[in-house]
Structure formats: structure tokens, C-alpha cells
Design an enzyme around this catalytic site. Sequence first.
Site, PDB file in Angstrom:
ATOM      1  N   ASP A  62       0.345   3.227  -4.869  1.00 17.81           N
ATOM      2  CA  ASP A  62       1.513   2.560  -5.456  1.00 17.81           C
ATOM      3  C   ASP A  62       1.990   3.095  -6.970  1.00 17.81           C
ATOM      4  OD1 ASP A  62       1.937   0.961  -3.253  1.00 17.81           O
ATOM      5  OD2 ASP A  62       2.097  -0.880  -4.211  1.00 17.81           O
TER       6      ASP A  62
ATOM      7  N   ALA B  94       0.357   0.734   1.867  1.00 17.08           N
ATOM      8  CA  ALA B  94      -1.310   0.616   1.786  1.00 17.08           C
ATOM      9  C   ALA B  94      -2.017   1.610   2.715  1.00 17.08           C
ATOM     10  CB  ALA B  94      -1.671  -0.770   2.013  1.00 17.08           C
TER      11      ALA B  94
ATOM     12  N   ARG C 180      -5.570  -9.798   3.203  1.00 18.51           N
ATOM     13  CA  ARG C 180      -5.578  -9.140   2.216  1.00 18.51           C
ATOM     14  C   ARG C 180      -7.271  -9.192   1.225  1.00 18.51           C
ATOM     15  NH1 ARG C 180      -1.557  -6.240  -0.321  1.00 18.51           N
ATOM     16  NH2 ARG C 180       0.456  -6.174   1.180  1.00 18.51           N
TER      17      ARG C 180
ATOM     18  N   GLU D 163     -11.226  -2.119 -13.962  1.00 20.79           N
ATOM     19  CA  GLU D 163     -10.221  -3.094 -13.470  1.00 20.79           C
ATOM     20  C   GLU D 163      -9.665  -4.129 -14.428  1.00 20.79           C
ATOM     21  OE1 GLU D 163      -8.265  -3.760 -10.665  1.00 20.79           O
ATOM     22  OE2 GLU D 163      -7.950  -5.650 -11.757  1.00 20.79           O
TER      23      GLU D 163
ATOM     24  N   ARG E 129       7.263 -15.617   1.279  1.00 25.24           N
ATOM     25  CA  ARG E 129       5.928 -15.361   2.117  1.00 25.24           C
ATOM     26  C   ARG E 129       5.390 -16.676   2.725  1.00 25.24           C
ATOM     27  NH1 ARG E 129       3.210 -10.214  -0.836  1.00 25.24           N
ATOM     28  NH2 ARG E 129       2.343  -9.738   1.189  1.00 25.24           N
TER      29      ARG E 129
HETATM   30  C1  LIG Z   1       5.903  -7.950   0.656  1.00 27.06           C
HETATM   31  C2  LIG Z   1       5.044  -6.980   0.846  1.00 27.06           C
HETATM   32  C3  LIG Z   1       4.248  -6.518   2.095  1.00 27.06           C
HETATM   33  C4  LIG Z   1       3.476  -5.456   2.301  1.00 27.06           C
HETATM   34  N1  LIG Z   1       2.956  -5.238   3.544  1.00 27.06           N
HETATM   35  C5  LIG Z   1       2.280  -4.097   3.671  1.00 27.06           C
HETATM   36  C6  LIG Z   1       1.882  -3.828   5.178  1.00 27.06           C
HETATM   37  O1  LIG Z   1       1.938  -4.472   5.886  1.00 27.06           O
HETATM   38  N2  LIG Z   1       0.985  -2.613   5.295  1.00 27.06           N
HETATM   39  C7  LIG Z   1       0.964  -1.501   4.272  1.00 27.06           C
HETATM   40  O2  LIG Z   1       0.237  -0.582   4.567  1.00 27.06           O
HETATM   41  N3  LIG Z   1       1.484  -1.935   2.918  1.00 27.06           N
HETATM   42  C8  LIG Z   1       2.284  -2.801   2.842  1.00 27.06           C
HETATM   43  N4  LIG Z   1       2.720  -3.189   1.593  1.00 27.06           N
HETATM   44  C9  LIG Z   1       2.396  -2.186   0.430  1.00 27.06           C
HETATM   45  C10 LIG Z   1       0.797  -2.330  -0.089  1.00 27.06           C
HETATM   46  O3  LIG Z   1       0.709  -3.816  -0.530  1.00 27.06           O
HETATM   47  C11 LIG Z   1       0.732  -1.604  -1.259  1.00 27.06           C
HETATM   48  O4  LIG Z   1       0.987  -0.233  -1.096  1.00 27.06           O
HETATM   49  C12 LIG Z   1      -0.808  -1.489  -1.869  1.00 27.06           C
HETATM   50  O5  LIG Z   1      -1.215  -2.805  -1.928  1.00 27.06           O
HETATM   51  C13 LIG Z   1      -1.009  -0.896  -3.105  1.00 27.06           C
HETATM   52  O6  LIG Z   1      -2.319  -0.622  -3.300  1.00 27.06           O
HETATM   53  P1  LIG Z   1      -2.606  -0.083  -4.846  1.00 27.06           P
HETATM   54  O7  LIG Z   1      -4.274  -0.157  -5.059  1.00 27.06           O
HETATM   55  O8  LIG Z   1      -1.921   1.188  -5.046  1.00 27.06           O
HETATM   56  O9  LIG Z   1      -1.995  -0.952  -5.947  1.00 27.06           O
HETATM   57  P2  LIG Z   1      -2.262  -2.558  -6.269  1.00 27.06           P
HETATM   58  O10 LIG Z   1      -2.527  -3.198  -5.066  1.00 27.06           O
HETATM   59  O11 LIG Z   1      -1.426  -3.038  -7.245  1.00 27.06           O
HETATM   60  O12 LIG Z   1      -3.607  -2.453  -7.026  1.00 27.06           O
HETATM   61  C14 LIG Z   1      -3.413  -2.129  -8.431  1.00 27.06           C
HETATM   62  C15 LIG Z   1      -4.896  -2.475  -9.422  1.00 27.06           C
HETATM   63  O13 LIG Z   1      -4.750  -2.135 -10.591  1.00 27.06           O
HETATM   64  C16 LIG Z   1      -5.181  -3.206 -11.573  1.00 27.06           C
HETATM   65  N5  LIG Z   1      -4.435  -2.566 -12.779  1.00 27.06           N
HETATM   66  C17 LIG Z   1      -3.175  -2.774 -13.065  1.00 27.06           C
HETATM   67  N6  LIG Z   1      -2.810  -2.239 -14.313  1.00 27.06           N
HETATM   68  C18 LIG Z   1      -4.002  -1.989 -14.667  1.00 27.06           C
HETATM   69  C19 LIG Z   1      -4.523  -1.522 -16.261  1.00 27.06           C
HETATM   70  N7  LIG Z   1      -3.496  -1.229 -17.052  1.00 27.06           N
HETATM   71  N8  LIG Z   1      -5.736  -1.379 -16.319  1.00 27.06           N
HETATM   72  C20 LIG Z   1      -6.542  -1.544 -15.503  1.00 27.06           C
HETATM   73  N9  LIG Z   1      -6.403  -2.081 -14.435  1.00 27.06           N
HETATM   74  C21 LIG Z   1      -5.048  -2.170 -13.963  1.00 27.06           C
HETATM   75  C22 LIG Z   1      -4.603  -4.317 -10.817  1.00 27.06           C
HETATM   76  O14 LIG Z   1      -5.118  -5.513 -11.470  1.00 27.06           O
HETATM   77  C23 LIG Z   1      -4.653  -4.263  -9.475  1.00 27.06           C
HETATM   78  O15 LIG Z   1      -6.166  -4.545  -9.060  1.00 27.06           O
HETATM   79  C24 LIG Z   1       3.341  -4.308   1.276  1.00 27.06           C
HETATM   80  C25 LIG Z   1       3.650  -4.707  -0.004  1.00 27.06           C
HETATM   81  C26 LIG Z   1       4.587  -5.907  -0.169  1.00 27.06           C
HETATM   82  C27 LIG Z   1       4.864  -6.100  -1.597  1.00 27.06           C
END
Ligand SMILES: Cc1cc2nc3c(=O)[nH]c(=O)nc-3n(C[C@H](O)[C@H](O)[C@H](O)COP(=O)(O)OP(=O)(O)OC[C@H]3O[C@@H](n4cnc5c(N)ncnc54)[C@H](O)[C@@H]3O)c2cc1C
Length: 433
Positions: free
Chosen positions: A316, A329, A119, A36, A200
Site C-alpha cells: 500500500d 493485499a 486478518r 514496526e 464494516r
Molecule cells: C475496507 C477494505 C477492504 C479490503 N479488502 C481487501 C480484500 O478483500 N482483499 C485484498 O487483497 N485487499 C483488501 N484490502 C486492501 C488491503 O487491506 C491492503 O492492500 C493491505 O492490507 C495493505 O497491506 P500493507 O502491509 O501494505 O499495509 P498495512 O496493512 O497498512 O501495514 C503497514 C504497517 O506499517 C506500520 N507502519 C506505518 N507507519 C510506520 C512507520 N513510520 N514506522 C514503522 N512502522 C510503520 C503499521 O503499523 C502497519 O503495521 C481492503 C482494504 C480496505 C480498506
Amino acid sequence: MSTKKNFEIAIIGGGIAGLTLAIALHHRNVPVKIYEQAPKFGEIGAGVSFSPNAVWAMKLCHQGIYDAFERICTRNAWPSKQKVWFDYLNGYDKTLKEAGHQEAAFTITSSIGQNGVHRARFLEELVKLLPGDVAEFGKRLSTITEAESGRLVMHFEDGSTAEADAIIGSDGIKSQVRKVMFGENHPCAHPSYTHKYAYRGLVPMEQAVKAIGEERARNSCMHMGPGGHVLTFPVNHGEILNIVAFKTNEDDWPDYQRLTRPAKREDALKDFEGYGPNVIALLKLTKPDLDCWAIFDLGDNPLPRFNKGRICIVGDASHATSPHHGAGAGFCIEDSLVMAELLADDRVQSPADVEAAFTAFDVNRRERTQWLVQSSRFQGDSYEWRAPGLGDDFQKIEGEINSRNGIVGNFDVEQGCKDAVQELAKIMRQSNL
Ligand SMILES: Cc1cc2nc3c(=O)[nH]c(=O)nc-3n(C[C@H](O)[C@H](O)[C@H](O)COP(=O)(O)OP(=O)(O)OC[C@H]3O[C@@H](n4cnc5c(N)ncnc54)[C@H](O)[C@@H]3O)c2cc1C
């Protein structure tokens, strides 16, 4: 449970996708390590809510994830609203003279209704389900190469390296792993701006009740209007109201590198000028300084595939979506479950088998997740009376939401896993593995 595998999986990124995947793998005896970039696990933003498919996937990933969710989630306050996802209101109603109770235009329900978790709290609970040494922090991936031994080598920005047999990128919307897979110049390397942004805010529930009345403050609401919509749901066991105000315009986002920009409450009030008294009253409750979030997604340039050799991307990183289904999520957790079931399968023993598992993941997950990205755009537009064929016809909007939410929430998560494992068997047969 399957016997311990003799390959090691590296996960890049510890958000909801990376952590739920690590938990699901660890508890299935698949050796895993998270890298991370941040100094510790953390999430920004306030609430995130989950649909029935996501909650089912949590249970199957690992019961502890579901238990954590149940411990900290906040539902609508009223017993009569337990199955309500959102009450939809005309946020532009000119006949409403002052803030207070307002009748719903229609109501969308689901088997589990609305449920929000904070979160950061959710992530804290997830971390407890993993051994302390599973993660390395301050490790920002820059590229991936292959060692002579055939193992993959991760290169981090601090100059250090680490090896693994296979790598899963869960590094979010701006995924570096995606860039490594497809190249910096491939269109899918860069997410696109959906021309929507969101203010927000979190406000004390007491103030919200005073402003718009018990029913609308303590239970989830979607205030619709032309070119903008405001959603609210209770978090922190009902002590706080989470407000997200979305606005659409034609302008470009000023700084592509940053997904948020500082804004003022006055900016939000200006954007929602002409809206009804409840929308205005809610915005007036927010703090004078707000964060404004750009809504990007991968809808313009969907990925041609989610895997390349022994590298794969989930969450994502592979299908970032706008949030209008409230399902991004949740789909990350579906991904984690499918990936964990594939890698834990007894047939998967060697790095070559892992490659087959990644191909099965791609075949199984791409269509559903890329549908979500497109549907979410449409759904967001429907709240703002901009969706083609719907306009401000509430009956049509309600019909579309119900049928689209059905595809999201009524998905048979267990069958999805079975299909993926069947696909794996087919791929392995075809490749004589
Ligand atoms: C306004 C808003 C509201 C939302 N509401 C909802 C909801 O109500 N319900 C729902 O299901 N979804 C919701 N979502 C979508 C949801 O937030 C995302 O789909 C989810 O959080 C994505 O998770 P992730 O782990 O894929 O990515 P992220 O949460 O972006 O995590 C990525 C991780 O990778 C790390 N990282 C990045 N680059 C590197 C690198 N090069 N090397 C090492 N580490 C790295 C980052 O630091 C981070 O910890 C919402 C999104 C938004 C913008």
C-alpha cells in the site's frame, strides 16, 4: 537456495506486505529485519479475501504462507458456489416486498471462488514463519540518512537509530518512507479520498440466515444500488458474516489524519434509505456502534517511481488502492514475491546490486499495480451504477467485471518474476555491475 548474502535489508512496517516479504527473504537466505511502529504485529478490520494470482504468489513466496491461508480460510458454504466470487443482486429492487431469498442478477466466478481470512488470524500464522528476533517493535520511522560508511541510518521517533544496507518501506497508505523519498510536499506523499466510505460489521451467521435466507447468508453476495453497495462473505469457518457497506457522496472526509471514524447503525440505515429489504435487514443486524472507514487511494497522484537509490517501497505504501477488486493485499504478496526473487538472485551481492534490483522492481511492478488503483475505482463505481458507459446495465457491468478481474486473477505470477529477473540482468549489464 542462494548462499547467505552479505548485505542486510530493513523492512519498515509489518503488515501483510512487510511480513510476507520478510518470510520470502528469510527463507531465501537474505538477512532481514522488520521495524514496526506498533507494540506487536496486528491488523484491524475483519475479513480479507484473495484472488487466484495472490494465492499463487503465496505458494511461491513460501509454501508455509499458502498452508496458513488454507488452514484458516473460509469459502462459500454451498458446494455449488465454490467457484463463485460474488452473486450480484439488485440491492435496490422495489418489487421485493420482504427480506429473504432473492435471485441474482448475475454471477462472477473465478478458479478459486470466494475465500476470506480473518486478518488478525492470518497475521498470527505469518508470524510463526519467522524467527522471534526478526522484528523490533515500537519503532516508528521518522527519517533516513546515510552514514559515512555508506550504510543507511533509520531514525525512529523514540530517538533510537538502526543501520541497514538497504531499506524497503511497507508502511502502508500513509507511508513515511514515501515521504522521505519524495519529500513532504510532493503530491504523491499524500493519498486522496475517493469519496467513498464503508461501514464494516461482523454478525453471527445464524442471525443472518434467519434474516435473508441460507443461500444469500452463507455464500458471498454483492448488493448493488445507486451510490452505494453492500458486500457480504462468510468468515470464521462460516460462523460469522462479514458485512461491508460502501457509500459514495461528494462531501470531504472530516479528518484527513484519521482513516476511520465512529458511526452508528442508524447512520448506515439512513445512508441506505430506499434500498431493498435484504440490504436493510443486513444493516439492522450490525452492532449499534460501528466503525466507518474512509476509502483513500493513490489514484490522483500516482508515484513517479517506487525506488530511490537503496530505498524502495512496496504494498500500500506504493500503490494503495480502493478495495473494489478485493486485490490490494494480493498485490502486496505479488510485490513480496518479485522483490524476494530479485534480491535472492545470485547476481545480487553488493549494495549497488540491490539498487539495481530495486530499479528492476520498479520497472516490473509499477504499471500493473497502478492500473489496479484506477480499475478498482471504476469497478466500485460500476457496483453503484455510476461507471461511465455502464450505468445500471447489468450485462455491461458483468462484462466489465469479468474482463477486469481476468487481468487481476489470471496473471502469470511465475512469468512476472522471470520478467523482473530479466530486467535486472539488463540493468546490471547496462551499469556494468
Ligand atoms: C475496507 C477494505 C477492504 C479490503 N479488502 C481487501 C480484500 O478483500 N482483499 C485484498 O487483497 N485487499 C483488501 N484490502 C486492501 C488491503 O487491506 C491492503 O492492500 C493491505 O492490507 C495493505 O497491506 P500493507 O502491509 O501494505 O499495509 P498495512 O496493512 O497498512 O501495514 C503497514 C504497517 O506499517 C506500520 N507502519 C506505518 N507507519 C510506520 C512507520 N513510520 N514506522 C514503522 N512502522 C510503520 C503499521 O503499523 C502497519 O503495521 C481492503 C482494504 C480496505 C480498506
